[in-house]
Design an enzyme around this catalytic site. Structure first.
Site, PDB file in Angstrom:
ATOM      1  N   HIS A   1       0.844  -1.200   0.000  1.00 27.38           N
ATOM      2  CA  HIS A   1       0.000   0.000   0.000  1.00 27.38           C
ATOM      3  C   HIS A   1       0.877   1.246   0.000  1.00 27.38           C
ATOM      4  O   HIS A   1       2.084   1.161   0.152  1.00 27.38           O
ATOM      5  CB  HIS A   1      -1.008  -0.006   1.156  1.00 27.38           C
ATOM      6  CG  HIS A   1      -0.406   0.094   2.530  1.00 27.38           C
ATOM      7  ND1 HIS A   1       0.395  -0.882   3.082  1.00 27.38           N
ATOM      8  CD2 HIS A   1      -0.510   1.062   3.482  1.00 27.38           C
ATOM      9  CE1 HIS A   1       0.754  -0.528   4.306  1.00 27.38           C
ATOM     10  NE2 HIS A   1       0.227   0.655   4.579  1.00 27.38           N
TER      11      HIS A   1
ATOM     12  N   HIS B   1       6.017   2.265   4.072  1.00 29.39           N
ATOM     13  CA  HIS B   1       6.104   1.028   3.280  1.00 29.39           C
ATOM     14  C   HIS B   1       6.745   1.274   1.914  1.00 29.39           C
ATOM     15  O   HIS B   1       7.071   0.330   1.204  1.00 29.39           O
ATOM     16  CB  HIS B   1       4.707   0.405   3.100  1.00 29.39           C
ATOM     17  CG  HIS B   1       4.133  -0.080   4.397  1.00 29.39           C
ATOM     18  ND1 HIS B   1       4.061  -1.417   4.728  1.00 29.39           N
ATOM     19  CD2 HIS B   1       3.665   0.602   5.474  1.00 29.39           C
ATOM     20  CE1 HIS B   1       3.552  -1.531   5.952  1.00 29.39           C
ATOM     21  NE2 HIS B   1       3.306  -0.328   6.420  1.00 29.39           N
TER      22      HIS B   1
ATOM     23  N   ASP C   1      -0.529  -3.852   6.166  1.00 28.25           N
ATOM     24  CA  ASP C   1      -1.186  -3.274   7.341  1.00 28.25           C
ATOM     25  C   ASP C   1      -2.680  -3.628   7.392  1.00 28.25           C
ATOM     26  O   ASP C   1      -3.478  -2.890   7.959  1.00 28.25           O
ATOM     27  CB  ASP C   1      -1.021  -1.745   7.355  1.00 28.25           C
ATOM     28  CG  ASP C   1       0.400  -1.330   7.715  1.00 28.25           C
ATOM     29  OD1 ASP C   1       1.238  -2.209   7.985  1.00 28.25           O
ATOM     30  OD2 ASP C   1       0.659  -0.105   7.709  1.00 28.25           O
TER      31      ASP C   1
ATOM     32  N   HIS D   1       4.038  -4.511  10.868  1.00 29.59           N
ATOM     33  CA  HIS D   1       4.496  -3.869  12.103  1.00 29.59           C
ATOM     34  C   HIS D   1       4.582  -4.849  13.267  1.00 29.59           C
ATOM     35  O   HIS D   1       3.839  -5.836  13.323  1.00 29.59           O
ATOM     36  CB  HIS D   1       3.538  -2.737  12.524  1.00 29.59           C
ATOM     37  CG  HIS D   1       3.538  -1.571  11.586  1.00 29.59           C
ATOM     38  ND1 HIS D   1       4.385  -0.496  11.745  1.00 29.59           N
ATOM     39  CD2 HIS D   1       2.806  -1.319  10.477  1.00 29.59           C
ATOM     40  CE1 HIS D   1       4.167   0.382  10.777  1.00 29.59           C
ATOM     41  NE2 HIS D   1       3.206  -0.095   9.995  1.00 29.59           N
TER      42      HIS D   1
HETATM   43 ZN    ZN Z   1      -0.078   1.739   6.466  1.00 24.37          ZN
END
Ligand code: ZN
Length: 255
Positions: free
Chosen positions: A56, A61, A133, A171
């Protein structure tokens, strides 16, 4: 030949990961939070970067994409439906597309919610999924660009993968996620087991991922909005799962 993976920390709490095809030497970075950390991982493994697969558009990222492409001449694959531009993209993909990394094959899944065009890369033969995410261990991403029902549908799509799929997320949030999850399902034995395991991993300086999807299905409240005990916990018994999910997500936002 089976894929090899290499996980590494970068920025403050991001994970970078490389997937490597021993048959051809092809290596993809899943997202590129920062160039130097990806380069350090390449040096450590001795692998050569051929691809970047972006999940994304967020900067944590994509921040390393331009520099890595300049240095390695790698191919950058990214989601087609993001509203924000991703730099240096060579190919865009949507659900139904496949992406090759040497002889390894990834299936693309659209998993909107966190961002409008977020995608996941699933390597079925290697039983590994890179979910960015969208899904975290015992958590899920913030619903930023879509409505909660869209995010819930994306999570259901990931939940439908085989239980022995290893989930790599973007994460290290696991301990904080567990703290919240225990407010929803304090008596869930799978969640308590995951809490003990993750505490041990973190204390030893180890990552808490990858984690099997089967474990997540039993312990992650965001994958369990259609389980009656979760609906009851948020006083929404009998309500549609998407609404229960929205309430659990809202409680996490305020937690
Ligand atoms: Zn994100």
């Amino acid at each position: 030949m089976a894929a090899q993976t290499h996980l590494f920390k970068c920025l403050s709490d991001n994970y970078g990961v490389l997937i490597h095809d021993p048959a051809t030497g092809a290596t993809a970075a899943i997202d590129a939070p920062e160039a130097w950390a990806v380069d350090a991982a390449l040096k450590e493994t001795g692998w050569t970067l051929t691809d970047i697969l972006v999940t994304h558009h967020h900067g944590d990222h994509t921040g390393g994409v331009v520099e890595l492409k300049e240095r390695h001449g790698c191919k950058v694959t990214a989601p087609r439906h993001e509203k924000q531009p991703i730099p240096a993209v060579d190919a865009t993909v949507v659900e139904g597309d496949t992406v090759k990394v040497g002889t390894l094959t990834a299936k693309v899944l659209d998993t909107p919610g966190h961002t409008a065009g977020h995608i996941a890369y699933v390597f079925p033969a290697d039983k590994v999924a890179f979910v960015g995410d969208t899904l975290f261990s015992i958590g899920c991403g913030r619903v930023i660009e879509c409505t909660p029902d869209v995010m819930w549908a994306s999570l259901l799509k990931l939940r439908a993968l085989p239980d022995d799929t290893r989930i790599y997320c973007g994460h290290e949030y696991t301990l904080a996620n567990i703290k919240f999850a225990l407010t929803i399902e304090p008596d869930n034995p799978a969640l308590k087991a995951r809490a003990a395991e993750a505490e041990k991993q973190v204390a030893a300086g180890k990552p808490t991922i990858p984690v099997s999807l089967g474990e997540e299905k039993r312990a992650n409240p965001f994958l369990r909005a259609d389980v009656p005990v979760v609906a009851t916990a948020v006083k929404m018994s009998g309500k549609p799962a998407a609404e229960v999910f929205a309430e659990v997500r809202e409680r996490k936002n305020r937690f």
